[in-house]
Design a protein around this motif. Structure first.
Motif, short mmCIF file in Angstrom:
data_model
loop_
_atom_site.label_atom_id
_atom_site.label_comp_id
_atom_site.label_asym_id
_atom_site.label_seq_id
_atom_site.Cartn_x
_atom_site.Cartn_y
_atom_site.Cartn_z
N ARG A 103 0.82 -1.22 0.00
CA ARG A 103 0.00 0.00 0.00
C ARG A 103 0.85 1.27 0.00
N ILE A 104 1.95 1.24 0.73
CA ILE A 104 2.75 2.46 0.92
C ILE A 104 3.58 2.81 -0.30
N SER A 171 -3.30 11.64 20.26
CA SER A 171 -4.41 11.83 19.33
C SER A 171 -4.03 11.29 17.96
N VAL A 172 -4.76 10.28 17.49
CA VAL A 172 -4.49 9.71 16.17
C VAL A 172 -4.70 10.78 15.10
N GLN A 173 -5.84 11.48 15.19
CA GLN A 173 -6.13 12.52 14.20
C GLN A 173 -5.17 13.70 14.31
N GLY A 174 -4.67 13.96 15.53
CA GLY A 174 -3.79 15.08 15.75
C GLY A 174 -2.34 14.82 15.42
N ALA A 226 -4.19 2.04 14.69
CA ALA A 226 -5.13 3.14 14.48
C ALA A 226 -4.47 4.28 13.71
N HIS A 227 -3.22 4.58 14.05
CA HIS A 227 -2.50 5.67 13.37
C HIS A 227 -2.26 5.33 11.90
N LEU A 228 -1.86 4.10 11.62
CA LEU A 228 -1.61 3.68 10.24
C LEU A 228 -2.88 3.76 9.40
N GLU A 233 -6.48 5.82 5.27
CA GLU A 233 -7.89 6.08 5.01
C GLU A 233 -8.65 4.81 4.63
N ARG A 234 -8.12 3.68 5.02
CA ARG A 234 -8.82 2.40 4.82
C ARG A 234 -8.16 1.36 5.71
#
Length: 260
Positions: A103-104, A171-174, A226-228, A233-234
């Motif tokens: 993927r990367i 924070s994953v989003q942060g 979660a971070h990955l 985005e999937r």
């Protein structure tokens, strides 16, 4: 005009094509990710079909085709597959590693793909060796692969204001560790040991990583996954199947059979 080239590669995945052929996705050292046809390898008489299996480290020769390249020769460099598929926890961790690399890395090659290739060879070699917890190998690979992709979580400083830590919130989003002033809603508060393990895995401090307690490893694995997946985005298809098996710890002996 077709061009002949040769490189070392790790087999990421294979797909059936027709009655006897396969499409093989490879991460090569110099040419990045390629997809090539291996003709006749599904026949029982094929001399090198077994070499083109996921996890194997191979030396391949290909020529460029119109849509897909064609593999003309293949030699085994390291037969990692047998050491990985023999154990379920190593196999599932390995599948997640291969899928992440797939993927990367784009099919354009370049310096990032070389770094992931070298990282991938080291991770699969460690899995096949069976001397280290497969979950630690997986999480170390994911953190370092994200670093090469520009997604590495901040650990020792705030992801938003760069204030030096240690910080309590993540924070994953942060983007990772956040200070109290920048902490967004929905942040979690991992233990200090979890931050220590994240840093150890990212920088290859295996003495610290191997000494981590099982609950710390579980919390760390959850944050890494979660971070990955936030950045990809999937969800990785293979990640939920990974067997997180912590090493057994012996209980101290407090008495013999006649104690008490």
């Amino acid at each position: 005009m077709s061009t002949l080239y040769r490189d070392t590669a790790v087999v990421l995945r294979v797909q059936k094509l027709g009655e006897a052929d396969r499409i093989v996705t490879l991460l090569t050292k110099r040419y990045g990710k390629i997809r090539a046809v291996a003709k006749g390898v599904r026949r029982t008489r094929s001399r090198w079909g077994a070499r083109l299996e996921p996890f194997n480290h191979v030396d391949v020769q290909c020529y460029t085709g119109r849509s897909l390249d064609v593999i003309t020769q293949c030699q085994t460099v390291d037969a990692f597959g047998s050491g990985v598929v023999a154990d379920y926890s190593r196999y599932t961790a390995g599948c997640a590693i291969l899928e992440t690399a797939d993927r990367i890395v784009s099919e354009e090659g370049g310096e990032p793909s070389l770094r992931v290739y070298l990282l991938l060879v080291g991770a699969i070699r460690a899995l096949a060796g069976g001397e280290r917890d497969s979950s630690l190998i997986l999480d170390a690979f994911l953190l370092r692969a994200m670093s090469h992709a520009g997604w590495a979580p901040s650990i020792s400083e705030c992801a938003r204001c760069a204030e030096q830590g240690p910080h309590r919130a993540f924070s994953v989003q942060g983007g990772g560790a956040v200070c109290e002033r920048c902490r967004p809603p929905g942040s979690v508060t991992p233990s200090p040991e979890t931050f220590t393990l994240l840093d150890a895995l990212l920088h290859g401090d295996w003495d610290v990583a191997d000494a981590a307690e099982p609950f710390t490893r579980r919390d760390t694995s959850g944050l890494v996954a979660a971070h990955l997946q936030w950045h990809m985005e999937r969800q990785l298809r293979s990640l939920p199947l990974v067997e997180r098996r912590a090493p057994e710890r012996r209980e101290p002996v407090t008495g013999g059979p006649h104690a008490g």
